[in-house]
Scaffold this motif. Structure first.
Motif, PDB file in Angstrom:
ATOM      1  N   ARG A   1      31.402  48.160  51.899  1.00  0.00           N
ATOM      2  CA  ARG A   1      30.538  49.191  51.345  1.00  0.00           C
ATOM      3  C   ARG A   1      29.998  48.715  49.993  1.00  0.00           C
ATOM      4  N   GLY A   2      29.096  49.445  49.398  1.00  0.00           N
ATOM      5  CA  GLY A   2      28.414  49.067  48.169  1.00  0.00           C
ATOM      6  C   GLY A   2      29.310  48.703  46.999  1.00  0.00           C
ATOM      7  N   PRO A   3      30.132  49.652  46.505  1.00  0.00           N
ATOM      8  CA  PRO A   3      30.960  49.324  45.327  1.00  0.00           C
ATOM      9  C   PRO A   3      31.987  48.231  45.612  1.00  0.00           C
ATOM     10  N   LEU A   4      32.550  48.236  46.806  1.00  0.00           N
ATOM     11  CA  LEU A   4      33.520  47.194  47.144  1.00  0.00           C
ATOM     12  C   LEU A   4      32.860  45.827  47.238  1.00  0.00           C
ATOM     13  N   LEU A   5      31.655  45.796  47.772  1.00  0.00           N
ATOM     14  CA  LEU A   5      30.927  44.539  47.848  1.00  0.00           C
ATOM     15  C   LEU A   5      30.570  44.037  46.452  1.00  0.00           C
ATOM     16  N   ALA A   6      30.173  44.957  45.570  1.00  0.00           N
ATOM     17  CA  ALA A   6      29.849  44.562  44.195  1.00  0.00           C
ATOM     18  C   ALA A   6      31.086  44.030  43.476  1.00  0.00           C
ATOM     19  N   LEU A   7      32.226  44.671  43.690  1.00  0.00           N
ATOM     20  CA  LEU A   7      33.472  44.210  43.078  1.00  0.00           C
ATOM     21  C   LEU A   7      33.876  42.846  43.630  1.00  0.00           C
TER      22      LEU A   7
ATOM     23  N   LEU B   1      34.141  36.958  42.843  1.00  0.00           N
ATOM     24  CA  LEU B   1      33.694  35.632  43.265  1.00  0.00           C
ATOM     25  C   LEU B   1      32.952  34.930  42.123  1.00  0.00           C
ATOM     26  N   ALA B   2      32.086  35.665  41.440  1.00  0.00           N
ATOM     27  CA  ALA B   2      31.344  35.071  40.318  1.00  0.00           C
ATOM     28  C   ALA B   2      32.279  34.707  39.169  1.00  0.00           C
ATOM     29  N   GLY B   3      33.254  35.551  38.891  1.00  0.00           N
ATOM     30  CA  GLY B   3      34.222  35.254  37.831  1.00  0.00           C
ATOM     31  C   GLY B   3      35.065  34.037  38.155  1.00  0.00           C
ATOM     32  N   SER B   4      35.499  33.945  39.396  1.00  0.00           N
ATOM     33  CA  SER B   4      36.281  32.790  39.804  1.00  0.00           C
ATOM     34  C   SER B   4      35.448  31.511  39.734  1.00  0.00           C
ATOM     35  N   THR B   5      34.193  31.600  40.140  1.00  0.00           N
ATOM     36  CA  THR B   5      33.311  30.433  40.091  1.00  0.00           C
ATOM     37  C   THR B   5      33.060  29.994  38.652  1.00  0.00           C
TER      38      THR B   5
ATOM     39  N   ALA C   1      34.208  26.465  37.073  1.00  0.00           N
ATOM     40  CA  ALA C   1      33.246  25.545  36.465  1.00  0.00           C
ATOM     41  C   ALA C   1      33.644  25.196  35.033  1.00  0.00           C
ATOM     42  N   ALA C   2      34.130  26.181  34.276  1.00  0.00           N
ATOM     43  CA  ALA C   2      34.571  25.915  32.898  1.00  0.00           C
ATOM     44  C   ALA C   2      35.754  24.957  32.890  1.00  0.00           C
ATOM     45  N   SER C   3      36.673  25.158  33.809  1.00  0.00           N
ATOM     46  CA  SER C   3      37.828  24.271  33.891  1.00  0.00           C
ATOM     47  C   SER C   3      37.409  22.860  34.285  1.00  0.00           C
TER      48      SER C   3
ATOM     49  N   PHE D   1      43.815  28.521  36.037  1.00  0.00           N
ATOM     50  CA  PHE D   1      44.656  29.654  36.419  1.00  0.00           C
ATOM     51  C   PHE D   1      43.862  30.955  36.439  1.00  0.00           C
ATOM     52  N   CYS D   2      42.877  31.101  35.555  1.00  0.00           N
ATOM     53  CA  CYS D   2      42.000  32.273  35.602  1.00  0.00           C
ATOM     54  C   CYS D   2      41.209  32.304  36.907  1.00  0.00           C
ATOM     55  N   SER D   3      40.716  31.146  37.319  1.00  0.00           N
ATOM     56  CA  SER D   3      39.986  31.062  38.580  1.00  0.00           C
ATOM     57  C   SER D   3      40.885  31.421  39.753  1.00  0.00           C
ATOM     58  N   LEU D   4      42.110  30.926  39.738  1.00  0.00           N
ATOM     59  CA  LEU D   4      43.064  31.258  40.789  1.00  0.00           C
ATOM     60  C   LEU D   4      43.375  32.752  40.787  1.00  0.00           C
ATOM     61  N   GLY D   5      43.518  33.340  39.622  1.00  0.00           N
ATOM     62  CA  GLY D   5      43.781  34.780  39.520  1.00  0.00           C
ATOM     63  C   GLY D   5      42.650  35.610  40.094  1.00  0.00           C
ATOM     64  N   ALA D   6      41.402  35.204  39.836  1.00  0.00           N
ATOM     65  CA  ALA D   6      40.262  35.924  40.396  1.00  0.00           C
ATOM     66  C   ALA D   6      40.233  35.788  41.913  1.00  0.00           C
ATOM     67  N   TYR D   7      40.601  34.613  42.426  1.00  0.00           N
ATOM     68  CA  TYR D   7      40.657  34.443  43.882  1.00  0.00           C
ATOM     69  C   TYR D   7      41.733  35.343  44.487  1.00  0.00           C
ATOM     70  N   VAL D   8      42.890  35.393  43.860  1.00  0.00           N
ATOM     71  CA  VAL D   8      43.976  36.227  44.376  1.00  0.00           C
ATOM     72  C   VAL D   8      43.567  37.702  44.345  1.00  0.00           C
TER      73      VAL D   8
END
Length: 122
Positions: free
Chosen positions: A48-54, A59-63, A67-69, A101-108
């Motif tokens: 649904r909309g909000p879940l897809l946005a979240l 996904l964007a945060g993990s990416t 990239a920063a790492s 580890f931040c990227s891994l946390g966003a994936y989890v």
């Protein structure tokens, strides 16, 4: 006496940074493999909309964290001999590990969101 202690501490920090670099490389490879495995078009559940946005935000945060790492790790390719440069190298490797580890946390978090969504909608 003090110079020997500083030399010993710098050697310990370099050894720790080499271990951290290996851990970071393994984390980056693991997160990249996990994202490519999870984002196959046939496996995406309808959202649904909000879940897809979240989910897209995670996904964007993990990416971005990945990239920063990777950028910090690329800047710390070879070890420096000068003590000041060695401390900068150690700092870059440590920050790269933190971003990995931040990227891994966003994936989890994304994976947990998909699990809860499947439970609630399915």
């Amino acid at each position: 006496m003090l110079r020997n202690q500083l030399r010993r501490d710098l050697r310990w920090l370099r050894r720790q940074a080499r271990k951290d670099r290996r851990i970071t490389l393994a984390l980056l490879a693991g997160v990249l493999g996990a994202w490519t495995r999870q984002l196959l078009p046939a496996d995406l559940p309808p959202s649904r909309g909000p879940l897809l946005a979240l989910a897209l935000g995670l996904l964007a945060g993990s990416t971005a964290a990945w990239a920063a790492s990777a950028l910090l790790l690329a800047r710390a390719v070879r070890e420096r001999r000068d003590p000041v440069e060695a401390l900068r190298w150690i700092s870059r490797v440590t920050r790269a590990k933190e971003w990995a580890f931040c990227s891994l946390g966003a994936y989890v978090a994304w994976h947990l969101l998909q699990f809860v969504t499947a439970l609630l909608l399915g």
